[in-house]
Enzyme design. Structure first.
Site, PDB file in Angstrom:
ATOM      1  N   TYR A  12      43.608  30.318  37.867  1.00  0.00           N
ATOM      2  CA  TYR A  12      42.927  31.609  37.758  1.00  0.00           C
ATOM      3  C   TYR A  12      41.991  31.641  36.555  1.00  0.00           C
ATOM      4  O   TYR A  12      40.851  32.116  36.658  1.00  0.00           O
ATOM      5  CB  TYR A  12      43.984  32.714  37.633  1.00  0.00           C
ATOM      6  CG  TYR A  12      43.443  34.119  37.558  1.00  0.00           C
ATOM      7  CD1 TYR A  12      43.079  34.804  38.713  1.00  0.00           C
ATOM      8  CD2 TYR A  12      43.307  34.771  36.332  1.00  0.00           C
ATOM      9  CE1 TYR A  12      42.599  36.109  38.652  1.00  0.00           C
ATOM     10  CE2 TYR A  12      42.831  36.063  36.261  1.00  0.00           C
ATOM     11  CZ  TYR A  12      42.475  36.727  37.415  1.00  0.00           C
ATOM     12  OH  TYR A  12      41.986  38.013  37.349  1.00  0.00           O
ATOM     13  N   SER A  72      48.737  36.108  41.133  1.00  0.00           N
ATOM     14  CA  SER A  72      47.963  35.114  40.385  1.00  0.00           C
ATOM     15  C   SER A  72      46.508  35.045  40.832  1.00  0.00           C
ATOM     16  O   SER A  72      45.840  34.044  40.627  1.00  0.00           O
ATOM     17  CB  SER A  72      48.609  33.729  40.543  1.00  0.00           C
ATOM     18  OG  SER A  72      48.654  33.361  41.912  1.00  0.00           O
ATOM     19  N   TRP A 110      41.765  38.177  45.229  1.00  0.00           N
ATOM     20  CA  TRP A 110      40.434  37.677  44.879  1.00  0.00           C
ATOM     21  C   TRP A 110      40.124  36.372  45.622  1.00  0.00           C
ATOM     22  O   TRP A 110      39.050  36.224  46.211  1.00  0.00           O
ATOM     23  CB  TRP A 110      40.365  37.458  43.371  1.00  0.00           C
ATOM     24  CG  TRP A 110      39.006  37.090  42.841  1.00  0.00           C
ATOM     25  CD1 TRP A 110      37.793  37.440  43.360  1.00  0.00           C
ATOM     26  CD2 TRP A 110      38.730  36.308  41.674  1.00  0.00           C
ATOM     27  NE1 TRP A 110      36.778  36.934  42.585  1.00  0.00           N
ATOM     28  CE2 TRP A 110      37.325  36.233  41.552  1.00  0.00           C
ATOM     29  CE3 TRP A 110      39.540  35.682  40.731  1.00  0.00           C
ATOM     30  CZ2 TRP A 110      36.714  35.536  40.503  1.00  0.00           C
ATOM     31  CZ3 TRP A 110      38.940  35.001  39.690  1.00  0.00           C
ATOM     32  CH2 TRP A 110      37.541  34.926  39.583  1.00  0.00           C
ATOM     33  N   HIS A 154      52.659  32.847  50.366  1.00  0.00           N
ATOM     34  CA  HIS A 154      53.304  32.574  49.082  1.00  0.00           C
ATOM     35  C   HIS A 154      54.379  31.488  49.244  1.00  0.00           C
ATOM     36  O   HIS A 154      55.061  31.143  48.289  1.00  0.00           O
ATOM     37  CB  HIS A 154      53.997  33.827  48.541  1.00  0.00           C
ATOM     38  CG  HIS A 154      53.068  34.899  48.067  1.00  0.00           C
ATOM     39  ND1 HIS A 154      51.910  34.644  47.361  1.00  0.00           N
ATOM     40  CD2 HIS A 154      53.140  36.264  48.182  1.00  0.00           C
ATOM     41  CE1 HIS A 154      51.316  35.787  47.055  1.00  0.00           C
ATOM     42  NE2 HIS A 154      52.032  36.776  47.546  1.00  0.00           N
TER      43      HIS A 154
END
Length: 333
Positions: free
Chosen positions: A230, A77, A81, A142
């Protein structure tokens, strides 16, 4: 061979697991895994045996510090980044963004912001020495919010969370798994993966519970948990980087803004930039897979090329039902 004997055999063959973990697995519900033979229902979410062992050790031994920062995500997801952006923001005084020697140019973001369950606590059942980590310590995970150690949930540390619309998350997960799965595992067909996703039996799923755990906590403690989407981050990166820096107690100064520091961070951490770096073309993430598999498209709406109208309708209804009344919604196009 009976199913029970088959289960015992598959567990016993995993030499990297402690006997305590092997015994625990025998008592847990299991389903077919995406890239391992089985995943197990542990504390309300599905994960692989090695993850369960790492998470258990993490829960039992980790002591949070108020200065700690965690980048928490739903798998696939925007994890890579967000790790890069967070690292660049937090370390911009030590590593100038325009420097040719910036760590993000020679290290994958997952090396700079190590995963709790894969890297930090991922070496068998050993307790790692965290004294070597520079403060403020920066980790990735996660793990669902409810399964984080009490020391984290009761501390003043910061958690930055990002998730993505469930359609793109599913497609990205499905394609990723088929690239990194071991040769012994058959190719996972789209239709089969979709049914597993809808049933919640995907790594760290059900995805809706994962999202709601951090969403609800961000409402309760907004100074400690920042919830990002996102799609919003992609739409207005500058706004959200300012928000992220302020949340992390290192806001951009007017001088930095006038000198283009924010824009330089965006460029340094862009999908296009990271994808072309040598370390992300040839390097590996641990022993699991090549870094290049972390960078596919990074686009919004790619799911329209794969999902049928009936699939879209089914998944839409599931998320409408699961997120009902929470205030959490997603744009899908």
């Amino acid at each position: 061979m009976s199913p029970t004997n088959d289960t015992n055999k598959s567990i016993e063959e995993q030499d990297h697991l402690s006997q305590e973990t092997k015994d625990m697995l025998l008592s847990l519900p299991r389903e077919k895994g995406w890239r391992t033979p089985y995943i197990y229902l542990f504390q309300g979410f599905w994960c692989q045996p090695a993850e369960i062992q790492a998470i258990s050790t993490f829960q039992n031994h980790f002591q949070a510090k108020d200065s700690d920062v965690f980048v928490a995500t739903v798998p696939k997801s925007g994890t890579t980044w967000l790790k890069a952006l967070t690292f660049a923001i937090m370390n911009r005084q030590n590593h100038f963004i325009s420097s040719k020697n910036h760590p993000l140019l020679s290290f994958n973001p997952h090396d700079l912001v190590p995963f709790i369950e894969y890297t930090v606590y991922g070496k068998h059942d050993k307790v790692p020495d965290l004294s070597k980590f520079h403060e403020p310590r920066l980790f990735g995970t996660h793990i669902p919010f409810g399964s984080l150690p009490n020391s984290i949930r009761k501390s003043n540390c910061k958690i930055v969370y990002i998730c993505r619309n469930p359609f793109d998350t599913f497609i990205s997960s499905w394609m990723f798994v088929n690239k990194i799965k071991p040769p012994s595992m058959p190719t996972l067909k789209l239709e089969e993966a979709f049914e597993m996703y809808c049933n919640g039996s995907v790594g760290f799923g059900p995805v809706w519970n994962h999202m709601l755990g951090y969403w609800n906590e961000s409402k309760e403690r907004p100074k400690n948990v920042l919830f990002l989407k996102y799609e919003d981050l992609k739409e207005d990166v500058i706004f959200h980087l300012k928000k992220l820096a302020k949340f992390l107690d290192c806001p951009f100064t007017l001088k930095e803004e006038s000198e283009g520091v924010i824009e330089n961070i965006i460029k340094l951490c862009s999908f296009e930039k990271m994808k072309e770096l040598k370390v992300n073309k040839t390097g590996t993430f641990g022993r699991n897979f090549e870094n290049k598999f972390l960078f596919r498209k990074g686009e919004i709406g790619d799911w329209t090329n794969y999902l049928s109208s009936s699939m879209v309708e089914k998944l839409s209804k599931i998320f409408e039902e699961k997120l009902y009344g929470s205030g959490l919604k997603f744009r899908v196009k």
